[in-house]
Scaffold this motif. Sequence first.
Motif, short mmCIF file in Angstrom:
data_model
loop_
_atom_site.label_atom_id
_atom_site.label_comp_id
_atom_site.label_asym_id
_atom_site.label_seq_id
_atom_site.Cartn_x
_atom_site.Cartn_y
_atom_site.Cartn_z
N UNK A 226 0.82 -1.20 0.00
CA UNK A 226 0.00 0.00 0.00
C UNK A 226 0.86 1.26 0.00
N UNK A 227 1.95 1.25 0.75
CA UNK A 227 2.84 2.41 0.81
C UNK A 227 3.47 2.68 -0.56
N UNK A 228 3.88 1.62 -1.24
CA UNK A 228 4.48 1.77 -2.56
C UNK A 228 3.44 2.26 -3.57
N UNK A 229 2.22 1.78 -3.46
CA UNK A 229 1.15 2.23 -4.34
C UNK A 229 0.90 3.72 -4.18
N UNK A 230 0.88 4.20 -2.94
CA UNK A 230 0.64 5.62 -2.68
C UNK A 230 1.75 6.49 -3.26
N UNK A 231 2.98 6.00 -3.13
CA UNK A 231 4.11 6.75 -3.67
C UNK A 231 4.02 6.85 -5.19
N UNK A 232 3.66 5.74 -5.84
CA UNK A 232 3.53 5.73 -7.29
C UNK A 232 2.37 6.61 -7.73
N UNK A 233 1.24 6.53 -7.01
CA UNK A 233 0.08 7.34 -7.35
C UNK A 233 0.42 8.82 -7.25
N UNK A 234 1.20 9.21 -6.24
CA UNK A 234 1.59 10.59 -6.06
C UNK A 234 2.44 11.08 -7.24
N UNK A 235 3.35 10.23 -7.69
CA UNK A 235 4.19 10.60 -8.83
C UNK A 235 3.35 10.77 -10.09
N UNK A 236 2.37 9.89 -10.27
CA UNK A 236 1.50 9.99 -11.44
C UNK A 236 0.69 11.28 -11.40
N UNK A 237 0.16 11.63 -10.22
CA UNK A 237 -0.65 12.84 -10.09
C UNK A 237 0.20 14.10 -10.26
N UNK A 238 1.46 14.02 -9.91
CA UNK A 238 2.36 15.17 -10.07
C UNK A 238 2.87 15.30 -11.50
N UNK A 239 2.49 14.37 -12.35
CA UNK A 239 2.88 14.46 -13.75
C UNK A 239 4.27 13.97 -14.04
N UNK A 240 4.86 13.18 -13.13
CA UNK A 240 6.21 12.70 -13.37
C UNK A 240 6.25 11.62 -14.44
N UNK A 241 5.11 10.99 -14.70
CA UNK A 241 5.02 10.02 -15.79
C UNK A 241 3.92 10.50 -16.74
N UNK A 242 4.30 11.19 -17.78
CA UNK A 242 3.32 11.75 -18.70
C UNK A 242 3.12 10.82 -19.89
N UNK A 243 1.92 10.83 -20.45
CA UNK A 243 1.69 10.10 -21.68
C UNK A 243 2.46 10.76 -22.80
N UNK A 244 2.79 9.97 -23.82
CA UNK A 244 3.52 10.52 -24.95
C UNK A 244 2.66 11.44 -25.79
N UNK A 245 1.34 11.24 -25.77
CA UNK A 245 0.45 12.05 -26.58
C UNK A 245 -0.85 12.27 -25.81
#
Length: 322
Positions: A226-245
């Motif tokens: 759960x802790x790792x999921x929250x960390x990943x979710x936070x990165x996604x919401x911050x835009x650290x992993x953007x879609x290519x298009x």
Amino acid sequence: MKIIWRMIVLFVLIMLLRCTVGCAPFTTNKNIEVDDELSAHAKENGYATFIDYMEQEMNQEEYEEVKKLLDENQINQELQTLKYSSVSGKDDYCYINGTYTIPYNVRMTVLWARNINIDTYNGNFYCNRHYAVSSSDKEAYLLIGSSDTGYRIVRIVPDTFEEVDCDVDFTKEGFNLFCSMIENKKQSWLANFSNSPVITNELLGNLYANEDDYECIYEYAKHLSEAEQQEIQQKLEQGQFEDGIVTIQNNKPFRSNYYKYEDGVYVVDSDYCSNVKWTQNIEEITDEEVSEKKYKIVNMQEDAYILLTNSNGFILIRFMVA
């Protein structure tokens, strides 16, 4: 004249006989016999199950094709068995619910497959390649590898199979590798595009594939703590992993943390966008405040594109005609 006709008839009979012999269907697999040396090699390398499958299910042509590889001892890894609905991943593959993925920059291809849809970009090492099981209630096989690394056999079995030792290795390290490979693929395509800005179906197809890959990431994350999921979710919401298009319908308003679109006008925060690399069917509105950059679609009846760079790399926005 009679001699000529006799020759013609004789020729036709010979051709019919050759076709009858050459095109006879391979109706039984009992004629396939595996020699002792091949059987020993199979047991030693852990793919005896595959040998059994070859004898029972393959036709003669398929059997000879795969047997050639086996005889040359090119399959140097043990047979890997996965259940259809299992989840598994390492640095050179990812498997989720019937789809086996070979990631970006892993220089392996699928040489032969059974009950598997082979990716169109099978030989393209600059994008992820997906191989989906056709029928979930039947066994599926992949023969994967290259002359440099040797070959492996992947066996995917229905969920109803018992006593299957599935290879499951879901770690945060594996997750990060998968994210990195997707990001590298996107960056590679967009960097090439910025040097030669020409829209092609191949480019769009590879960039859109990122959307499917990120869905895989969400599925992948479900198997972490759960802790790792929250960390990943936070990165996604911050835009650290953007879609290519990103696709925006040009007749509907759109808003995010950094940009908004309405009535043909695209407004982007200048702190977010460092540079516009290329546009198509878009012109900049220059008489506006410095804090925002505005762009207007020239012809609303045609698709429009804008390629931006920011701290996270490239992003391609497509304004699609509704």
